[in-house]
Design a protein around this motif. Structure first.
Motif, PDB file in Angstrom:
ATOM      1  N   MET A   1     -16.604  41.733 -60.915  1.00 25.68           N
ATOM      2  CA  MET A   1     -15.208  41.595 -61.284  1.00 25.68           C
ATOM      3  C   MET A   1     -15.136  41.219 -62.760  1.00 25.68           C
ATOM      4  O   MET A   1     -15.930  40.429 -63.249  1.00 25.68           O
ATOM      5  N   LYS A   2     -14.180  41.791 -63.415  1.00 25.92           N
ATOM      6  CA  LYS A   2     -13.992  41.488 -64.833  1.00 25.92           C
ATOM      7  C   LYS A   2     -13.589  40.012 -64.985  1.00 25.92           C
ATOM      8  O   LYS A   2     -12.820  39.489 -64.171  1.00 25.92           O
ATOM      9  N   PRO A   3     -14.085  39.355 -66.034  1.00 27.86           N
ATOM     10  CA  PRO A   3     -13.801  37.929 -66.218  1.00 27.86           C
ATOM     11  C   PRO A   3     -12.315  37.585 -66.252  1.00 27.86           C
ATOM     12  O   PRO A   3     -11.911  36.528 -65.769  1.00 27.86           O
ATOM     13  N   GLU A   4     -11.496  38.472 -66.776  1.00 27.20           N
ATOM     14  CA  GLU A   4     -10.062  38.166 -66.885  1.00 27.20           C
ATOM     15  C   GLU A   4      -9.357  38.070 -65.529  1.00 27.20           C
ATOM     16  O   GLU A   4      -8.247  37.564 -65.434  1.00 27.20           O
ATOM     17  N   PHE A   5     -10.016  38.543 -64.465  1.00 23.44           N
ATOM     18  CA  PHE A   5      -9.408  38.478 -63.134  1.00 23.44           C
ATOM     19  C   PHE A   5      -9.941  37.316 -62.300  1.00 23.44           C
ATOM     20  O   PHE A   5      -9.369  36.979 -61.270  1.00 23.44           O
ATOM     21  N   GLN A   6     -11.027  36.693 -62.732  1.00 28.27           N
ATOM     22  CA  GLN A   6     -11.672  35.664 -61.917  1.00 28.27           C
ATOM     23  C   GLN A   6     -10.772  34.471 -61.618  1.00 28.27           C
ATOM     24  O   GLN A   6     -10.789  33.945 -60.515  1.00 28.27           O
ATOM     25  N   ALA A   7     -10.002  34.029 -62.582  1.00 24.76           N
ATOM     26  CA  ALA A   7      -9.168  32.843 -62.389  1.00 24.76           C
ATOM     27  C   ALA A   7      -7.849  33.143 -61.678  1.00 24.76           C
ATOM     28  O   ALA A   7      -7.154  32.217 -61.262  1.00 24.76           O
ATOM     29  N   LEU A   8      -7.511  34.424 -61.520  1.00 30.01           N
ATOM     30  CA  LEU A   8      -6.246  34.760 -60.867  1.00 30.01           C
ATOM     31  C   LEU A   8      -6.335  34.467 -59.374  1.00 30.01           C
ATOM     32  O   LEU A   8      -7.319  34.818 -58.730  1.00 30.01           O
TER      33      LEU A   8
END
Length: 105
Positions: A1-8
């Motif tokens: 998963m792309k890092p920008e989606f991990q915290a969502l």
């Protein structure tokens, strides 16, 4: 998963029987239901403005992690989920026994 989606956050909208992932004010979702004691994953949908950015992969990975966290088995009826599982066999451990044959051979 792309890092920008991990915290969502993955949202379980149980009233609508779907997991949701909101990215840039648009929501991708995966419809699910209980079947034979497992969580059946029926359909994944990514809004057009989010296509090709890895959002589909992110929601699949988040849902698989949630299924594992809940100690459930899954029934992959969604073609997108089945395709992901074929490319990532380490997640096939979550597939209900009756559906394991889809990933053999």
């Amino acid at each position: 998963m792309k890092p920008e989606f991990q915290a969502l956050p993955l949202v379980d909208n149980s009233g609508s029987h779907r997991f949701e992932l909101t990215v840039n004010h648009a929501t991708a979702f995966m419809e699910y239901g209980d079947r034979d004691g497992a969580l059946a994953l029926f359909h994944t949908e990514v809004p057009a403005q989010l296509e090709g950015q890895g959002v589909g992969t992110a929601i699949v990975e988040k849902v698989l992690a949630e299924v594992e966290r809940r100690q459930r088995l899954l029934i992959p009826l969604c073609p997108f989920v089945t395709s992901y599982l074929k490319r990532n066999p380490e997640w096939q451990r979550l597939v209900a026994p009756a559906y394991q044959r889809w990933f053999q051979g």
